[in-house]
Design a protein around this motif. Structure first.
Motif: not given
Length: 310
Positions: A28-35, A84-100
């Motif tokens: 049980v291991r998971f992958r990620t990517v840095t900001r 990863p990046m699902l909680d990322l925001r750009h200037g207060g706006t949620a990252d659209e790509i991760s949400g989509e």
């Protein structure tokens, strides 16, 4: 929402010991990517990167359900870094790509959550300590609420019922601001509030600080005996107050049979905050606690030892 079973204390009178996020072994291991790496990619590359990681992590989450079921583990903590990046925001706006991209996996997410429910495995999430809902800084409160909402979104997408059965666990946050924490809990979105649990820590919120907040807001109190020993400079788990706090915490759970506590040992004694590899000392106060999440560096090996498995 997917319903969970069993809906009471574990069968047989023995506690259910919980596995935290991953295994020492490769199962049980998971992958990620840095900001930094993510933001260096083009929009199309970001989308493909997240599709790859999200798909792999959901598959591994299904594997975690199978791993736990095969070993009789009835409690599992979901990693807070599955997406990863699902909680990322750009200037207060949620990252659209991760949400989509996250939305593209709705079917797979439902199936993963159903795998835990079908095996009778209770789940929880424990976000990182940077989430401080009662900070004295408005920007920290706002970002914390956003991040916590993302965790609740993941739990909703997995079909995990909005109740203390599928806990969303936090520490008390900013010390000396228990009243502020108590005041904000009733106004939290249902996806957060109905799953919310609070845990005492070694510094800011001892049991005496946190219990009144839990009692006033109807929030389950996840008691951590190791944290309380460190916070109160107690002699160890044999201090009579450990049993008292275990029982007082139980009274905040509805039903009481859902009570969950944390179990860890210090490497160099009871006041060492670092977690040991295995668990050598289990509080006698936990003798009748039904759900025990094991925080040990040995992960599945520590759980297996407690369960009497080889």
């Amino acid at each position: 929402m997917t319903s969970a079973a069993p809906r009471s204390a574990p069968a047989g009178g023995s506690p259910a010991y919980g596995l935290v996020c991953m295994t020492v072994g490769p199962e049980v291991r998971f992958r990620t990517v840095t900001r930094t790496r993510y933001l260096a990619l083009s929009e199309s590359e970001r989308r493909e990167k997240l599709r790859d990681i999200y798909g792999a992590n959901i598959a591994r989450l299904r594997a975690a359900a199978e791993f736990c079921a095969a070993r009789g583990i009835q409690l599992y903590r979901l990693s807070s870094s599955l997406f990863p990046m699902l909680d990322l925001r750009h200037g207060g706006t949620a990252d659209e790509i991760s949400g989509e991209v996250f939305a593209e996996f709705s079917g797979e997410l439902q199936a993963a959550g159903a795998a835990f429910a079908a095996a009778g495995i209770r789940t929880l999430m424990h976000p990182e300590q940077f989430i401080v809902l009662n900070s004295d800084r408005p920007e920290v409160r706002e970002s914390s609420l956003h991040a916590l909402g993302v965790h609740a979104r993941v739990m909703d997408a997995l079909g995990l019922e909005r109740s203390g059965w599928n806990l969303l666990l936090l520490h008390g946050g900013k010390g000396g601001r228990g009243a502020e924490l108590q005041a904000l809990i009733p106004d939290l979105p249902d996806a957060i509030r109905l799953r919310l649990g609070l845990e005492n820590d070694e510094r800011a919120f001892g049991a005496a600080d946190l219990l009144p907040v839990c009692e006033a807001t109807g929030t389950p109190f996840v008691f951590d005996a190791h944290h309380q020993v460190v916070h109160g400079r107690l002699s160890g788990f044999d201090d009579p107050s450990i049993r008292e706090w275990t029982l007082r915490a139980r009274a905040t759970w509805q039903p009481p049979e859902w009570q969950l506590v944390h179990l860890s040992n210090g490497i160099d004694g009871p006041h060492d905050r670092r977690h040991s590899y295995l668990i050598a000392d289990v509080p006698a106060a936990y003798a009748d606690v039904p759900w025990i999440e094991v925080e040990a560096k040995g992960k599945e090996e520590a759980v297996a030892a407690l369960m009497g498995q080889s």
